[in-house]
Write an enzyme that holds these catalytic residues in place. Sequence first.
Site, PDB file in Angstrom:
ATOM      1  N   ARG A   1       2.661   9.303   5.033  1.00  0.00           N
ATOM      2  CA  ARG A   1       2.391   8.377   3.933  1.00  0.00           C
ATOM      3  C   ARG A   1       2.507   9.071   2.575  1.00  0.00           C
ATOM      4  NH1 ARG A   1       0.534   3.033   4.405  1.00  0.00           N
ATOM      5  NH2 ARG A   1       0.853   2.365   6.548  1.00  0.00           N
TER       6      ARG A   1
ATOM      7  N   GLY B   1       0.817  -1.213   0.000  1.00  0.00           N
ATOM      8  CA  GLY B   1       0.000   0.000   0.000  1.00  0.00           C
ATOM      9  C   GLY B   1       0.844   1.253   0.000  1.00  0.00           C
TER      10      GLY B   1
ATOM     11  N   HIS C   1      -8.474  -3.114   8.925  1.00  0.00           N
ATOM     12  CA  HIS C   1      -7.396  -3.931   8.376  1.00  0.00           C
ATOM     13  C   HIS C   1      -6.142  -3.922   9.246  1.00  0.00           C
ATOM     14  CE1 HIS C   1      -5.640  -6.232   5.155  1.00  0.00           C
ATOM     15  NE2 HIS C   1      -4.682  -5.355   4.933  1.00  0.00           N
TER      16      HIS C   1
ATOM     17  N   ASN D   1       4.228  -0.034  10.061  1.00  0.00           N
ATOM     18  CA  ASN D   1       3.257  -1.064  10.436  1.00  0.00           C
ATOM     19  C   ASN D   1       3.374  -1.454  11.908  1.00  0.00           C
ATOM     20  OD1 ASN D   1       2.548  -3.347   7.632  1.00  0.00           O
ATOM     21  ND2 ASN D   1       1.777  -1.317   8.098  1.00  0.00           N
TER      22      ASN D   1
END
Length: 288
Positions: free
Chosen positions: A181, A39, A265, A47
């Site tokens: 990000r 992603g 998720h 993460n």
Amino acid sequence: MSTEIDHGSTLRELPTDKGVLRYHEVGTGPPLLLLHGSGPGVTGWRNFRGNLPTLARRFRCLVLEFPGFGVSDPTDEHPMLAAPGAVVRFLDGLGLDTVDVIGNSMGGIIATQVAVKHPERVRRMVTIGGIGRNLFTPGPPEGINLLMEFTENPTRDKLVQWLHSMVYDPSLITEELIEERWEHATDPDTLASAKTMYGREAMRFRQEMEAKSDRAPYWATLHKVRAKTLLTWGRDDRVSPLDMALVPMRTIPDAELHVFGNCGHWAMIEQKEAFENVVQAFLTREDG
């Protein structure tokens, strides 16, 4: 141990015959390999950084950065195809015969591939969503469609839409997270690599190749996993819906499933304490 773990002081480099693998190392104890998902702007550090203070009290945590995601040196292979080999090179380079593994989404798929091909190297395995095959929900799921839209047209708004599909609680998508990000995801090399995985043309090509291939898809080989396996899932996952868990739950011989409510998720982030408690109990349980 301090509850703060610094990015720079834990970063390591391992030269290999296919470039440098970068990773984070913290803690002492049995080796625990942590494999990140895919992603926009993903890294292993992003993460799992929040879980390291807890897990490093009991384990030697090794957070590997896969080639093709902007941290470790890229290879000439497709990032998803390069990842299993990178894991084996990493274990060989550190002299680790057997490890426990936590794999998030794509990282879970890579963990299962390594566990099938090299069963002696994975003692216990934890997956976070991602693996299996959707049986009742349509595909691609919402989160994957948003990921493809961002990859095709990388705007900040599309990144925000994708990030919101990853979680149950939208307050987790902070401006700091978006900017972090965005900066990494729009790096030209990282974006080019992402297009080989999630561009619409790449997805169509992969589906066509899978349809023509004589090789079984990875989810059809899960019955070969010999490691004790803990499947963890967010009940509200919009990237890999919960019905995907049925195939691995039924076919991995020694598997159990834990579902977190009010969770998307990123179970290791959104249900951090519950996730850490369940995982530590599983990894330290007496064999029997």
